[in-house]
Scaffold this motif. Structure first.
Motif, short mmCIF file in Angstrom:
data_model
loop_
_atom_site.label_atom_id
_atom_site.label_comp_id
_atom_site.label_asym_id
_atom_site.label_seq_id
_atom_site.Cartn_x
_atom_site.Cartn_y
_atom_site.Cartn_z
N HIS A 59 2.97 2.07 46.25
CA HIS A 59 1.64 1.96 46.84
C HIS A 59 0.67 2.58 45.87
O HIS A 59 0.71 3.78 45.62
N GLY A 60 -0.17 1.78 45.25
CA GLY A 60 -1.12 2.29 44.28
C GLY A 60 -0.59 2.20 42.86
O GLY A 60 0.37 1.51 42.57
N LEU A 61 -1.23 2.92 41.97
CA LEU A 61 -0.93 2.90 40.55
C LEU A 61 0.38 3.62 40.26
O LEU A 61 0.65 4.69 40.79
N ALA A 62 1.20 3.02 39.41
CA ALA A 62 2.46 3.64 38.97
C ALA A 62 2.44 3.72 37.45
O ALA A 62 2.01 2.78 36.77
N GLU A 63 2.89 4.83 36.91
CA GLU A 63 2.90 5.03 35.47
C GLU A 63 4.30 5.43 35.02
O GLU A 63 4.91 6.32 35.60
N GLY A 64 4.80 4.78 33.99
CA GLY A 64 6.11 5.11 33.44
C GLY A 64 5.98 6.17 32.35
O GLY A 64 4.96 6.27 31.69
N MET A 65 7.02 6.98 32.22
CA MET A 65 7.05 8.02 31.20
C MET A 65 8.42 8.00 30.53
O MET A 65 9.43 7.86 31.20
N VAL A 66 8.43 8.12 29.22
CA VAL A 66 9.66 8.28 28.46
C VAL A 66 9.59 9.64 27.78
O VAL A 66 8.67 9.89 27.00
N LEU A 67 10.53 10.51 28.11
CA LEU A 67 10.52 11.86 27.56
C LEU A 67 11.44 11.94 26.35
O LEU A 67 12.53 11.36 26.34
N ASP A 68 11.00 12.67 25.35
CA ASP A 68 11.85 12.96 24.20
C ASP A 68 12.86 14.03 24.59
O ASP A 68 12.66 14.77 25.56
N GLN A 69 13.95 14.11 23.84
CA GLN A 69 14.97 15.12 24.12
C GLN A 69 14.34 16.51 24.11
O GLN A 69 13.58 16.86 23.20
N GLY A 70 14.59 17.28 25.16
CA GLY A 70 14.05 18.62 25.27
C GLY A 70 12.67 18.68 25.91
O GLY A 70 12.20 19.74 26.29
N GLU A 71 12.00 17.54 26.03
CA GLU A 71 10.68 17.50 26.65
C GLU A 71 10.84 17.52 28.18
O GLU A 71 11.75 16.92 28.73
N THR A 72 9.95 18.22 28.86
CA THR A 72 10.03 18.32 30.32
C THR A 72 8.68 17.97 30.93
O THR A 72 7.64 18.03 30.26
N VAL A 73 8.72 17.63 32.20
CA VAL A 73 7.51 17.36 32.96
C VAL A 73 7.80 17.79 34.40
O VAL A 73 8.92 17.66 34.89
N ILE A 74 6.81 18.31 35.07
CA ILE A 74 6.95 18.70 36.47
C ILE A 74 6.21 17.67 37.33
O ILE A 74 5.04 17.37 37.07
N VAL A 75 6.92 17.13 38.31
CA VAL A 75 6.32 16.13 39.19
C VAL A 75 6.66 16.45 40.64
O VAL A 75 7.61 17.17 40.93
N ASP A 76 5.89 15.90 41.53
CA ASP A 76 6.17 16.00 42.96
C ASP A 76 7.27 15.00 43.27
O ASP A 76 7.09 13.79 43.11
N SER A 77 8.43 15.47 43.71
CA SER A 77 9.58 14.59 43.92
C SER A 77 9.33 13.53 44.99
O SER A 77 9.99 12.50 45.01
N SER A 78 8.36 13.73 45.86
CA SER A 78 8.10 12.74 46.90
C SER A 78 7.40 11.50 46.37
O SER A 78 7.32 10.49 47.07
N ILE A 79 6.88 11.54 45.14
CA ILE A 79 6.19 10.38 44.59
C ILE A 79 6.93 9.74 43.41
O ILE A 79 6.46 8.78 42.83
N VAL A 80 8.10 10.26 43.06
CA VAL A 80 8.89 9.71 41.97
C VAL A 80 9.53 8.40 42.43
O VAL A 80 10.14 8.34 43.50
N LEU A 81 9.39 7.35 41.64
CA LEU A 81 10.02 6.06 41.96
C LEU A 81 11.44 6.01 41.45
O LEU A 81 12.32 5.48 42.11
N GLY A 82 11.68 6.50 40.25
CA GLY A 82 13.03 6.46 39.68
C GLY A 82 13.14 7.27 38.41
O GLY A 82 12.15 7.60 37.77
N PHE A 83 14.37 7.60 38.10
CA PHE A 83 14.66 8.32 36.85
C PHE A 83 16.08 8.07 36.45
O PHE A 83 16.87 7.54 37.20
#
Length: 83
Positions: A59-83
């Protein structure tokens, strides 16, 4: 959103985001391997493995992210589509 599933690299997707997948993709809707890691907040995950495509909806805008090895990101788990 279209995801490619490869034999050695499956996806965990939010159950409410999963729309469809190729017949060659195995779907395990009872998978709960990271429930404790997500704080038990009720996010239900579907494990997608095999080979083929998976289609997710949002629902709404979705943005994909590709993380490099060792890179981290903090997200709200209720809005994550997949990993």
């Amino acid at each position: 959103i279209h995801l490619d599933v490869a034999p050695a690299e499956g996806w965990l997707v939010n159950r409410s985001a999963w729309l469809a997948s190729d017949a060659t993709v195995e779907i395990d809707s009872n998978w709960s391997g990271v429930r404790a890691a997500l704080g038990g907040d009720g996010v239900r995950l579907v494990q997608c493995s095999g080979i083929g495509g998976v289609l997710l909806g949002a629902h709404g805008l979705a943005e994909g992210m590709v993380l490099d090895q060792g890179e981290t990101v903090i997200v709200d788990s209720s809005i994550v589509l997949g990993f």
